[in-house]
Design a protein around this motif. Structure first.
Motif, PDB file in Angstrom:
ATOM      1  N   GLY A  41       0.830  -1.224  -0.135  1.00  0.00           N
ATOM      2  CA  GLY A  41      -0.212   0.051  -0.149  1.00  0.00           C
ATOM      3  C   GLY A  41       0.920   1.129   0.034  1.00  0.00           C
ATOM      4  O   GLY A  41       0.563   1.914  -0.731  1.00  0.00           O
ATOM      5  N   ALA A  42       1.952   1.111   0.942  1.00  0.00           N
ATOM      6  CA  ALA A  42       2.983   2.426   0.859  1.00  0.00           C
ATOM      7  C   ALA A  42       3.421   2.667  -0.439  1.00  0.00           C
ATOM      8  O   ALA A  42       3.533   3.844  -0.889  1.00  0.00           O
ATOM      9  CB  ALA A  42       3.594   2.231   2.049  1.00  0.00           C
ATOM     10  N   LEU A  43       3.906   1.666  -1.117  1.00  0.00           N
ATOM     11  CA  LEU A  43       4.661   1.791  -2.459  1.00  0.00           C
ATOM     12  C   LEU A  43       3.627   2.319  -3.516  1.00  0.00           C
ATOM     13  O   LEU A  43       3.863   3.223  -4.269  1.00  0.00           O
ATOM     14  CB  LEU A  43       5.215   0.636  -2.866  1.00  0.00           C
ATOM     15  N   ALA A  44       2.353   1.687  -3.545  1.00  0.00           N
ATOM     16  CA  ALA A  44       1.525   2.226  -4.519  1.00  0.00           C
ATOM     17  C   ALA A  44       1.017   3.628  -4.080  1.00  0.00           C
ATOM     18  O   ALA A  44       1.136   4.642  -5.236  1.00  0.00           O
ATOM     19  CB  ALA A  44       0.261   1.343  -4.234  1.00  0.00           C
ATOM     20  N   ALA A  45       1.164   4.097  -2.941  1.00  0.00           N
ATOM     21  CA  ALA A  45       0.618   5.567  -2.687  1.00  0.00           C
ATOM     22  C   ALA A  45       1.754   6.435  -3.063  1.00  0.00           C
ATOM     23  O   ALA A  45       1.819   7.671  -3.332  1.00  0.00           O
ATOM     24  CB  ALA A  45       0.614   5.720  -1.166  1.00  0.00           C
ATOM     25  N   GLU A  46       3.059   5.704  -3.261  1.00  0.00           N
ATOM     26  CA  GLU A  46       4.430   6.708  -3.715  1.00  0.00           C
ATOM     27  C   GLU A  46       4.157   6.747  -5.371  1.00  0.00           C
ATOM     28  O   GLU A  46       4.987   7.417  -5.936  1.00  0.00           O
ATOM     29  CB  GLU A  46       5.403   6.082  -3.343  1.00  0.00           C
ATOM     30  N   GLY A  47       3.166   6.077  -5.876  1.00  0.00           N
ATOM     31  CA  GLY A  47       2.820   6.371  -7.389  1.00  0.00           C
ATOM     32  C   GLY A  47       3.661   4.911  -8.057  1.00  0.00           C
ATOM     33  O   GLY A  47       3.637   4.791  -9.283  1.00  0.00           O
ATOM     34  N   LEU A  48       4.503   3.953  -7.209  1.00  0.00           N
ATOM     35  CA  LEU A  48       5.067   2.877  -7.685  1.00  0.00           C
ATOM     36  C   LEU A  48       4.013   1.910  -8.116  1.00  0.00           C
ATOM     37  O   LEU A  48       2.960   1.830  -7.781  1.00  0.00           O
ATOM     38  CB  LEU A  48       6.158   2.366  -6.898  1.00  0.00           C
ATOM     39  N   ALA A  49       4.687   1.245  -9.514  1.00  0.00           N
ATOM     40  CA  ALA A  49       3.816   0.302  -9.807  1.00  0.00           C
ATOM     41  C   ALA A  49       4.146  -1.044  -9.300  1.00  0.00           C
ATOM     42  O   ALA A  49       5.076  -1.840  -9.637  1.00  0.00           O
ATOM     43  CB  ALA A  49       3.764   0.014 -11.207  1.00  0.00           C
ATOM     44  N   VAL A  50       3.245  -1.583  -8.445  1.00  0.00           N
ATOM     45  CA  VAL A  50       3.592  -2.898  -7.604  1.00  0.00           C
ATOM     46  C   VAL A  50       3.155  -4.084  -8.315  1.00  0.00           C
ATOM     47  O   VAL A  50       1.775  -4.615  -8.480  1.00  0.00           O
ATOM     48  CB  VAL A  50       2.922  -2.850  -6.153  1.00  0.00           C
ATOM     49  N   ARG A  51       4.016  -4.765  -9.019  1.00  0.00           N
ATOM     50  CA  ARG A  51       3.673  -5.790  -9.737  1.00  0.00           C
ATOM     51  C   ARG A  51       3.473  -7.403  -9.099  1.00  0.00           C
ATOM     52  O   ARG A  51       2.958  -8.175  -9.818  1.00  0.00           O
ATOM     53  CB  ARG A  51       4.738  -6.118 -10.957  1.00  0.00           C
ATOM     54  N   GLY A  52       4.010  -7.270  -8.036  1.00  0.00           N
ATOM     55  CA  GLY A  52       4.104  -8.777  -7.200  1.00  0.00           C
ATOM     56  C   GLY A  52       4.956  -8.646  -6.141  1.00  0.00           C
ATOM     57  O   GLY A  52       5.623  -7.801  -5.619  1.00  0.00           O
ATOM     58  N   LEU A  53       5.388  -9.871  -5.911  1.00  0.00           N
ATOM     59  CA  LEU A  53       6.026 -10.240  -4.742  1.00  0.00           C
ATOM     60  C   LEU A  53       7.453 -11.155  -5.195  1.00  0.00           C
ATOM     61  O   LEU A  53       7.409 -11.924  -6.301  1.00  0.00           O
ATOM     62  CB  LEU A  53       5.593 -11.063  -3.687  1.00  0.00           C
ATOM     63  N   MET A  54       8.512 -11.157  -4.495  1.00  0.00           N
ATOM     64  CA  MET A  54       9.796 -11.850  -4.556  1.00  0.00           C
ATOM     65  C   MET A  54       9.991 -12.259  -3.390  1.00  0.00           C
ATOM     66  O   MET A  54       9.887 -11.956  -2.288  1.00  0.00           O
ATOM     67  CB  MET A  54      10.668 -10.800  -5.228  1.00  0.00           C
ATOM     68  N   ALA A  55      10.686 -13.577  -3.443  1.00  0.00           N
ATOM     69  CA  ALA A  55      11.328 -14.293  -2.313  1.00  0.00           C
ATOM     70  C   ALA A  55      12.386 -15.011  -2.730  1.00  0.00           C
ATOM     71  O   ALA A  55      12.447 -15.754  -3.573  1.00  0.00           O
ATOM     72  CB  ALA A  55      10.145 -14.837  -1.456  1.00  0.00           C
ATOM     73  N   VAL A  56      13.443 -15.142  -1.551  1.00  0.00           N
ATOM     74  CA  VAL A  56      14.522 -16.175  -1.603  1.00  0.00           C
ATOM     75  C   VAL A  56      14.143 -17.229  -0.534  1.00  0.00           C
ATOM     76  O   VAL A  56      13.748 -16.650   0.685  1.00  0.00           O
ATOM     77  CB  VAL A  56      15.827 -15.484  -1.442  1.00  0.00           C
ATOM     78  N   ALA A  57      14.053 -18.420  -1.022  1.00  0.00           N
ATOM     79  CA  ALA A  57      13.672 -19.563  -0.351  1.00  0.00           C
ATOM     80  C   ALA A  57      14.531 -19.721   0.901  1.00  0.00           C
ATOM     81  O   ALA A  57      15.729 -19.433   0.893  1.00  0.00           O
ATOM     82  CB  ALA A  57      13.338 -20.762  -1.134  1.00  0.00           C
ATOM     83  N   ALA A  58      14.067 -20.603   1.883  1.00  0.00           N
ATOM     84  CA  ALA A  58      14.864 -21.097   2.965  1.00  0.00           C
ATOM     85  C   ALA A  58      16.079 -22.004   2.322  1.00  0.00           C
ATOM     86  O   ALA A  58      15.783 -22.595   1.262  1.00  0.00           O
ATOM     87  CB  ALA A  58      14.009 -21.967   3.865  1.00  0.00           C
ATOM     88  N   ASP A  59      17.268 -22.019   3.145  1.00  0.00           N
ATOM     89  CA  ASP A  59      18.309 -22.761   2.771  1.00  0.00           C
ATOM     90  C   ASP A  59      17.917 -24.209   2.753  1.00  0.00           C
ATOM     91  O   ASP A  59      17.167 -24.298   3.987  1.00  0.00           O
ATOM     92  CB  ASP A  59      19.493 -22.449   3.394  1.00  0.00           C
ATOM     93  N   GLY A  60      18.520 -25.293   2.284  1.00  0.00           N
ATOM     94  CA  GLY A  60      18.086 -26.715   2.628  1.00  0.00           C
ATOM     95  C   GLY A  60      17.523 -27.427   1.756  1.00  0.00           C
ATOM     96  O   GLY A  60      17.023 -28.570   1.855  1.00  0.00           O
ATOM     97  N   GLY A  61      17.294 -27.006   0.431  1.00  0.00           N
ATOM     98  CA  GLY A  61      16.911 -27.849  -0.772  1.00  0.00           C
ATOM     99  C   GLY A  61      15.449 -27.619  -1.018  1.00  0.00           C
ATOM    100  O   GLY A  61      14.757 -26.928  -0.033  1.00  0.00           O
ATOM    101  N   PRO A  62      14.991 -28.022  -2.055  1.00  0.00           N
ATOM    102  CA  PRO A  62      13.825 -27.825  -2.544  1.00  0.00           C
ATOM    103  C   PRO A  62      12.576 -28.219  -1.371  1.00  0.00           C
ATOM    104  O   PRO A  62      11.519 -27.277  -1.255  1.00  0.00           O
ATOM    105  CB  PRO A  62      13.450 -28.599  -3.627  1.00  0.00           C
TER     106      PRO A  62
END
Ligand SMILES: *Cc1c(COP(=O)(O)O)cnc(C)c1O
Length: 232
Positions: free
Chosen positions: A152-173
């Motif tokens: 919400g805060a980023l959208a209020a800054e006028g940014l286009a929030v396309r989605g989310l990103m993550a780096v998964a936990a270590d330890g394999g799939p």
């Protein structure tokens, strides 16, 4: 940074192999963006990837991204449009200004102050919110509970929030998969489309959980120089 010694054919074959893995994991490979992560390699890796037909390049470090921009291609907007550059690493606010002309997607936005600076230097830019889905202190990203507020805060800054990103936990799939599922649920709840998750070692799990974008380095370019000169 080291040169990538693979040939264009090898990189193209490896990209095809990654796409087969995406397909085997249950997705349409043309619907999943393959971001080539060139960290640790010099511009040679970008040129190889481009020659192999890849256009999306992921960079962790501001200095590396700026070193790999092709000065011969920088246009009137002071950008290098030879590739679509994705900023995927932990980012300090004071690096945003120099990166702004080049970055097509800011994938690692994890706090409102960073978003405000991106909005100032690149109004309307496309961003992803990085979420620390595994709650590991050494991992980047906002707390899952903070995701909605940050979007919400980023959208209020006028940014286009396309989605989310993550780096998964270590330890394999197996260890990674619950985090991927969590990111998918968060994205669905927030009504954002992109789910950037999955790397060389765990992209099947990410795709099975609904990745729209995978970030792949080693499987395309081979082992890289780690920062400080060590090789992994
Ligand atoms: C290094 C890195 C990747 C790519 O990792 P590989 O295991 O080489 O595929 C993807 N995403 C982020 C955020 C990274 O730092």
């Amino acid at each position: 940074m080291i040169a990538c010694t693979a040939s264009v054919t090898e990189v193209a074959e490896r990209a095809a192999a990654v796409r087969r893995r995406i397909e085997a994991a249950g997705a349409d490979p043309t619907a999943v963006t393959l971001v080539a992560v060139t960290k640790g390699f010099d511009r040679s890796a970008v040129d190889l990837a481009l020659a192999a037909g890849l256009v999306d390049m992921g960079e962790n470090y501001a200095q590396e991204l700026l070193a790999k921009v092709d000065p011969a291609k920088v246009d009137a907007a002071k950008a290098d449009p030879s590739a679509r550059w994705h900023a995927i690493g932990r980012l300090q606010r004071n690096k945003v200004r120099a990166l702004a002309p080049h970055v097509a997607l800011w994938q690692s936005v994890d706090r409102p102050e960073l978003g405000a600076e991106i909005a100032r230097r690149a109004p309307g830019a496309s961003v992803l919110v990085q979420v620390n889905v595994s709650d590991e202190p050494q991992k980047g990203g906002c707390r899952p509970e903070a995701t909605a507020g940050l979007v919400g805060a980023l959208a209020a800054e006028g940014l286009a929030v396309r989605g989310l990103m993550a780096v998964a936990a270590d330890g394999g799939p197996g260890a990674a998969r619950p985090g991927f599922r969590r990111l998918r649920r968060l994205a669905d709840d927030l009504g954002v489309v992109e789910r950037s998750m999955g790397m060389s070692a765990d992209l099947e799990a990410a795709v099975a959980e609904g990745a729209t974008m995978v970030r792949v380095g080693t499987a395309l370019f081979g082992p890289r120089a780690e920062r400080g000169g060590m090789r992994k």
